[in-house]
Every structure is written in C-alpha cells, then in structure tokens.
Design an enzyme around this catalytic site. Structure first.
Site, short mmCIF file in Angstrom:
data_model
loop_
_atom_site.label_atom_id
_atom_site.label_comp_id
_atom_site.label_asym_id
_atom_site.label_seq_id
_atom_site.Cartn_x
_atom_site.Cartn_y
_atom_site.Cartn_z
N LYS A 66 -82.35 13.67 67.94
CA LYS A 66 -81.60 14.93 67.83
C LYS A 66 -81.67 15.54 66.42
O LYS A 66 -81.52 16.74 66.26
CB LYS A 66 -80.14 14.71 68.22
N GLY A 243 -65.80 11.96 81.06
CA GLY A 243 -67.01 12.29 80.28
C GLY A 243 -68.17 12.83 81.08
O GLY A 243 -68.96 13.62 80.56
#
Ligand code: ATR
Length: 279
Positions: A66, A243
């Site tokens: 990322k 989540g």
C-alpha cells in the site's frame, strides 16, 4: 470489457474477487477481477513494471504494497496522500491515479447500519490504534462531520502524528483509560490487528465494569466476524458494528472510482457473512 485486479501477498484467499464480480453482475457490466500475487522476494519495481503491461482498467493494492506502490503512480489523490497509503488505482488513459477508499468505506458502512448517528449535531468517536487504517478512518470521520475524534493507542506519539494533521477536536489517551470513558462516545472503533485470527482470543481492551449505554462498538477485523472485543461488548448490551461491512463499502467506493457506477448493496452483508462463516 473491464479488467480489474488485486496485487498483494499473500492474497490467494482474498474476498475482493467475489465482491467485485458480484458488483459487475449487479450493475450489468461485463468484466473480470483477477488476483496477481507478487512475492515480496526480488525487486518490486521490475514486477510492477511487468504488471503495468497488463493495462488493467483499475486495481486494488493490499498488504504489503500500500505504501510501496506510491512512487509508481502518476497522481495520488489528496486523501491517499494524507494517509500515506493507496489501496485503489485507476488507470486513466494510461496514467495511474492512486486513492485510498478505506476511510470513506468505513464511514459508508457505519452510515448504512446506523443512519441516525449521522443526523446528530454532536458526533463523538474514539479510535483504538494509530496505524494506516486509523489514519484513513480519522480523515473520513472528520469529513463526515464528527465533532470529536479521540485516539487511544499504545504509542502516544503515533496518535499525536495523526491529530496534528487535522482541525477537529481531539485528545490522545492510553488504551487503559478507554473502559472508564467508553460511554462518552457515540462510536468506539477498533482498528488494530489485535484479535485477528489465529489470535482470536485477544482483545485490545477489556470491557468489564461498564453499564449498558448507547455507544456503538465497532471492529474493522472481519476474521473472525465477531471478535473477542465485540463479544464482550455484546454481553454488556452495546450496539455492534462488524468489520466485513467495511470491506464491502471500501470495495463499493473503489468500483465507483473505476466505473462511475455505485453498485447496490442489498443482501451483500448477509452473503459475505455466510462466506466468512463457511471458512
Ligand atoms: P494498519 O496499517 O493495518 O492499520 P499498522 O500500521 O501496523 O496497521 O498499525 C497497527 C496499529 O495497531 C498501531 O497503532 C499499533 O500500535 P503502536 O502504534 O503502538 O505500534 C497497534 N497495535 C498492533 N499490535 C498491538 C498490540 N499488541 N497492542 C497494542 N497495540 C497494537
């Protein structure tokens, strides 16, 4: 025909192909979403340049790339820059533009489950953890009009680094102080990896001596779906937020960036829950 994908390692069991293929079905778009596992051994630059030749319309990036992807992008959007991490790239006429959809995805998921929270004038959130996920969520909560966003983290300095970037009212506290103050927040959001499988018996904080109140307890971990923290919160009568819904809505926003179309989400939550329970 659209071509999308995911880079990361290890990603063989990623749920993103299922989610995006479902979006394509629902929006009547012809396309594919493939995983491209990039082994961290060896030069990333060579691998990413070879990947570029595939000329996908868009792709997602997950652990451990990322941040590493950023030097290979032609543009990075404002939010992704502030977070310092990119999870979505759009190929616009051969140029790679980086975005981060995690924070907005989280806020969308919260809004879909608890819309009334977003009509309150005074909205107070507490974030547990101060990593990349916390940064994204902090920024998106501020944009969504939260008036107080506090952070509890093991390392104080990392939390201070986040609140310095923004104007909203914020305090930093140790994790040990959370339990006593939990009823002061509309939502408490767990963003660390503590409690993730195979360490599902762990929890970043203990909820023991708390009176039931209106606070929503939220965990961004989705394996297990109900983390130890959420089980504790449930026992004390808190409202829960799971989540796997963030996973869905960060994907929805990525899909929108690629195609300009917002896929409908009906029953996605329940279907993903079934998939996760079957694992
Ligand atoms: P991500 O980018 O996925 O959010 P990260 O950047 O590794 O992940 O962030 C992890 C966060 O979880 C950090 O805030 C970390 O606390 P520190 O800032 O003190 O390092 C927190 N974290 C991870 N393991 C933890 C543990 N066992 N106890 C407390 N906090 C933990």
């Amino acid at each position: 025909m659209y071509r999308f994908g995911l880079i990361g390692y290890p990603i063989a069991h990623s749920l993103s192909p299922w989610i995006h293929k479902e979006f394509m079905k629902r929006t009547h778009i012809d396309g594919d979403y493939e995983i491209y596992e990039i082994n961290p051994e060896g030069a990333f630059s060579e691998k990413i340049n070879a990947f570029r030749q595939k000329e996908l319309h868009g792709f997602n990036i997950t652990v451990p790339y990322k941040q590493k992807i950023i030097p290979f992008l032609d543009e990075v959007d404002y939010t992704a820059k502030a977070i310092g991490a990119v999870n979505t790239v759009r190929n616009k006429d051969g140029k790679w533009i980086g975005y981060n959809t995690d924070g907005i995805g989280y806020v969308r998921s919260l809004k879909s489950k608890y819309p009334r929270l977003f009509s309150k004038a005074d909205r107070r959130a507490l974030i547990l953890g101060a990593g990349g996920a916390a940064r994204g969520i902090y920024a998106a909560l501020q944009d969504a009009g939260f008036t107080t966003i506090d952070i509890a983290n093991r390392t104080k300095e990392k939390a201070l680094d986040i609140i310095r970037l923004y104007q909203v009212q914020s305090q930093v506290m140790p994790l040990e102080s959370v339990e006593k103050q939990i009823d002061q927040y509309d939502v408490v959001i767990q963003t660390t990896s503590v409690g993730m499988k195979p360490y599902a018996d762990k929890s970043i904080i203990e909820i023991k001596n708390t009176k039931p109140n209106d606070t929503i307890v939220s965990d961004i971990i989705y394996q297990p779906i109900e983390t130890n923290l959420l089980t504790q919160a449930k026992c004390y009568g808190f409202s829960l937020h799971f989540g796997h819904t963030m996973l869905l809505y960060q994907a929805q926003y990525a899909y929108e960036i690629w195609t300009g179309i917002k896929p409908p989400m009906e029953r996605m939550d329940q279907e993903l829950q079934l998939i996760l329970e079957g694992r």
